[in-house]
Design an enzyme around this catalytic site. Structure first.
Site, PDB file in Angstrom:
ATOM      1  N   ASP A 112      46.467  41.125  41.894  1.00 11.94           N
ATOM      2  CA  ASP A 112      45.546  41.960  40.973  1.00 11.94           C
ATOM      3  C   ASP A 112      46.028  43.338  40.366  1.00 11.94           C
ATOM      4  O   ASP A 112      47.195  43.669  40.843  1.00 11.94           O
ATOM      5  CB  ASP A 112      44.382  41.929  41.742  1.00 11.94           C
ATOM      6  CG  ASP A 112      43.174  42.382  40.780  1.00 11.94           C
ATOM      7  OD1 ASP A 112      43.126  42.339  39.399  1.00 11.94           O
ATOM      8  OD2 ASP A 112      41.898  42.147  41.249  1.00 11.94           O
TER       9      ASP A 112
HETATM   10  C1  BGC Z   1      40.464  42.608  38.344  1.00 13.37           C
HETATM   11  C2  BGC Z   1      40.700  41.363  38.013  1.00 13.37           C
HETATM   12  C3  BGC Z   1      41.078  41.259  36.451  1.00 13.37           C
HETATM   13  C4  BGC Z   1      42.381  41.862  36.555  1.00 13.37           C
HETATM   14  C5  BGC Z   1      43.125  42.014  35.067  1.00 13.37           C
HETATM   15  C6  BGC Z   1      41.362  43.698  37.842  1.00 13.37           C
HETATM   16  O1  BGC Z   1      41.030  44.955  38.119  1.00 13.37           O
HETATM   17  O2  BGC Z   1      39.874  42.777  39.601  1.00 13.37           O
HETATM   18  O3  BGC Z   1      39.647  40.475  38.069  1.00 13.37           O
HETATM   19  O4  BGC Z   1      41.728  39.781  36.219  1.00 13.37           O
HETATM   20  O5  BGC Z   1      41.838  43.397  36.752  1.00 13.37           O
HETATM   21  O6  BGC Z   1      42.135  42.846  34.015  1.00 13.37           O
END
Ligand code: BGC
Length: 755
Positions: free
Chosen positions: A285
């Site tokens: 993530d």
């Molecule tokens: C979130 C994810 C997301 C990623 C990219 C993160 O902060 O937890 O769900 O896909 O950002 O934007």
């Protein structure tokens, strides 16, 4: 054809398709072998790098100097870049200006639609209609792939039982069975089992794993749970996505057994790859590798080592791999073979997406014009919105509205567009969303009045937190009291009040946890003032989490939960309010009596001291009941359904056999409707304590007024299986109960024995 020949043909076609698969795998492997032989270690590490290029930031770091890095072959993919023009520019750079000419992946958070926005996922789950949910994912894939994207960060399948957590809006709620059905539907919708098509995209199941169980509902907080709970309750939806062939998996921010997911070898290698056989790519993530420093796992270099050795393939934004992987290989801390394996996963994804044959496969201006917000997608968005709505209360049939009466629409969300599309509507354009008021005007409903009633938010501190992230909360020039007075005057002129209230969209989604799940105080003040007029009041809610609606349930006449219903929210809501459509949605997270009950969910274990009203030393609160206000699976209709008792084809289920459980469901009202018939079971005695109820099936039936249909479920020993304390998956012979009903509380039951 006789049966023998038929079986022979079936057998030969299975063999042929296995052979075709093998030969296409062999082709891919030799292509990638050949490519990787010519890549330097640094170029391989470059493939593991996933920076963000664009405007969306969900963490503190924004990627720097990306174009330079692309040219140096130090980028495997980017996210937050879309539109054919923008994607063409970067892809061109990758395939003409780098030594290896390897195309890029283009990812994006396509969560509940891309340009055409569907209801938030908690609303989509409330449809209990996986066919519809699959269609929404398909539509999103058509738009995303026509917008230059080949990778979507969806489905989010975290099991959620704590409405304080803002991200409950992104998933399917508290139940592993329903969550698994929805996970599979979304993966199929995005991928169509063939990534090489120009209208399919690679899905990414997230957040692996257990992110929904953050303590106290506070985002990014600790998760700690037993393996038995993990396997039986939290892991199934991720596994369902893997079984459906999801192309990628995103790790979560939390720890599992003390080790953050992004550096957790047990999770990423032992479980995901070895036990589940996952073959796709694993992505971190947003900066979740770096964040292991804050988790106390070591310095930046150490956490890069942990992630690489755990089986992490791609580093989102953090660039720890770019900074340290080569050094770690040279020092012998990470085997070069590990980098090779990880790089291979990314190249395989690109190969399967068809990017090596045509890097510009998803860059197609014509398709873009044709697909984006096409009429069929808008129609689907409206249908999904209608099916997602849950009628929570309807005293004296206050709904549907009587068109001959005067209706006062009151509330800051009556004319609102921004909040309709909810959070994680990245490429959605709220100015294209149709408000309730516009829908009323377009449909030509007469006898309607309007008053704003209150600001969506009065609290200056909350406004200060939400506005920098897209909210446009500007306090009205009238004071809160003046707004209420105006609304009360309007209410007096009407026969029925429809109050449209809820949470501003920024109170849902990431980093949006709260400790109070009631409506905001200013909105409650408005409702109390309206209540004093004595007029019937219908509350139309827009929100992303189960709320504490105890006061509203006790004091108002109707409550319609509309979530954030998407681009077509207005026409969908007015169709339901005016009775052109009959609501059929059912909640997939329990709505608690108050926040103190949280977590409250239907599939809990029995205690040794079950609740007894007249006994002190039983499991209970002194100040609230144990049961939620609205249980899992609950939702009313404008008509009523009657359930017969449950008939079983046999009271004994033998190994490998099945029994059928049936009920007759009758529409006893005077409107057509669709009912979701739910099947639950309970294992009475087990080697471990088993839940008081578990959903194992559901079916939707459309019933005309007065019509009766028989609804039958086949139950096999597979439905009874669970993970025991040795994590063996099997069923245990003994006594079982089956329950069939309209929600998890109101059921009819029957007993059987499994042998
Ligand atoms: C979130 C994810 C997301 C990623 C990219 C993160 O902060 O937890 O769900 O896909 O950002 O934007």
């Amino acid at each position: 054809m006789n049966i023998k020949n038929f079986l022979l043909v079936c057998f030969l076609s299975v063999v042929a398709s296995a052979n075709a698969q093998q030969s296409s795998d062999a082709k891919m492997n030799s292509f990638i072998d050949n490519l990787m032989r010519r890549m330097t270690l640094q170029e391989k590490i470059g493939q593991l790098n996933l920076p963000s290029v664009g405007f969306d930031v969900t963490g503190p770091v924004l990627s720097q100097g990306v174009e330079d890095k692309i040219k140096k072959g130090l980028v495997g993919g980017v996210f937050n870049t879309y539109t054919p023009e923008a994607v063409r520019k970067l892809q061109q750079m990758a395939v003409t200006q780098t030594r290896m000419k390897i195309p890029l992946l283009f990812g994006y958070d396509v969560i509940h639609g891309h340009r055409t926005i569907f209801p938030i996922n908690l609303g989509l789950a409330a449809t209990w209609d996986p066919v519809l949910v699959e269609k929404t994912a398909r539509a999103a894939a058509e738009e995303a792939s026509a917008d230059g994207l080949n990778w979507v960060y969806s489905p989010m399948v975290d099991i959620t039982r704590d409405p304080r957590w803002g991200r409950v809006s992104e998933g399917s709620g508290e139940d592993p069975f329903l969550g698994s059905v929805m996970a599979k539907a979304m993966v199929n919708g995005y991928q169509l089992n063939d990534l090489s098509k120009d209208n399919t995209v690679m899905a990414c199941v997230k957040h692996f794993a257990l992110y929904g169980a953050a303590e106290a509902g506070r985002d990014y907080n600790t998760v700690d749970m037993s393996k038995v709970r993990m396997y039986n309750e939290y892991l199934p939806p991720y596994k369902a996505a893997v079984d459906a062939g999801v192309g990628s998996v995103m790790t979560s921010f939390n720890t599992i057994d003390g080790v953050p997911a992004s550096g957790n070898k047990w999770l990423l290698t032992d479980l995901l790859r070895n036990q589940w056989g996952f073959k796709g790519l694993v992505v971190s993530d947003y900066t979740s590798i770096n964040e292991m420093v804050n988790h106390g796992m070591g310095d930046n270099k150490k956490v890069a080592e942990l992630a690489l050795n755990a089986g992490m393939d791609m580093d989102m934004v953090g660039e720890e791999f770019l900074n340290y992987a080569e050094q770690l290989v040279n020092e012998g801390k990470v085997p070069e073979k590990t980098i090779d394996d990880e790089c291979r996963k990314i190249l395989e994804a690109k190969y399967k997406l068809g990017l090596f044959s045509n890097p510009f496969l998803y860059v197609n201006e014509e398709r873009n014009k044709k697909e984006i917000m096409s009429q069929d997608k808008l129609n689907l968005s409206k249908q999904a919105a209608i099916e997602s709505m849950v009628l929570l209360k309807n005293k004296d049939h206050v709904l549907p509205l009587d068109r001959s009466s005067r209706i006062a629409f009151i509330g800051p969300l009556v004319k609102d567009q921004r909040d309709l599309i909810g959070s994680w509507s990245g490429a959605g354009d709220y100015t294209k969303a149709i408000s309730i008021w516009s829908a009323i005007e377009q449909a030509g409903y007469k006898n309607v009045l309007y008053a704003k009633g209150c600001n969506l938010v009065d609290d200056p501190d909350l406004i200060k937190q939400l506005n920098p992230h897209g909210a446009m909360l500007i306090p009205d020039s009238l004071s809160p009291q003046q707004l209420i007075d105006q609304a009360v005057r309007t209410a007096y002129q009407s026969d029925v009040v429809v109050a449209v209230l809820g949470e501003p969209f920024g109170m849902s989604g990431e980093a949006a946890s709260v400790t109070d799940i009631r409506l905001l105080e200013n909105q409650r003040n408005l409702l109390e003032a309206l209540k004093k007029t004595g007029k019937p009041i219908v509350l139309v809610l827009m929100n992303g989490r189960p709320l504490d609606l105890s006061w509203e349930d006790a004091n108002l006449d109707g409550i319609l939960e509309t979530w954030y219903a998407g681009t077509m929210a207005g026409p969908a809501i007015t169709d339901v309010l005016y009775g052109n459509a009959n609501p059929s949605g059912k909640i997939t997270m329990s709505f608690p009596v108050n926040v103190g009950q949280v977590p409250v969910y239907y599939n809990h274990l029995p205690t040794g001291r079950p609740y007894k009203a007249d006994q002190k030393y039983t499991t209970r609160y002194l100040d609230a009941p144990n049961d939620p206000l609205y249980p899992f699976g609950y939702g009313l209709s404008y008509t009523n359904y009657n359930y017969s008792s449950v008939a079983l084809s046999s009271n004994t289920l033998n190994t490998g056999g099945s029994i059928t459980a049936s009920v007759n469901v009758t529409n006893t009202g005077d409107r057509a409707g669709t009912e979701t018939v739910q099947l639950y079971m309970r294992q009475m005695v087990g080697s471990i304590s088993r839940p008081v109820k578990e959903l194992i099936g559901f079916q939707q039936v459309a019933l005309a007024p007065g019509e009766t249909k028989k609804v039958s479920f086949k139950v096999t020993d597979d439905d009874l299986k669970f993970y025991n304390s040795n994590l063996q998956y099997n069923y245990e012979p003994g006594d079982f109960k089956l329950f069939i009903g309209t929600n998890s509380r109101d059921v009819k039951e029957a007993d059987f024995v499994a042998r």
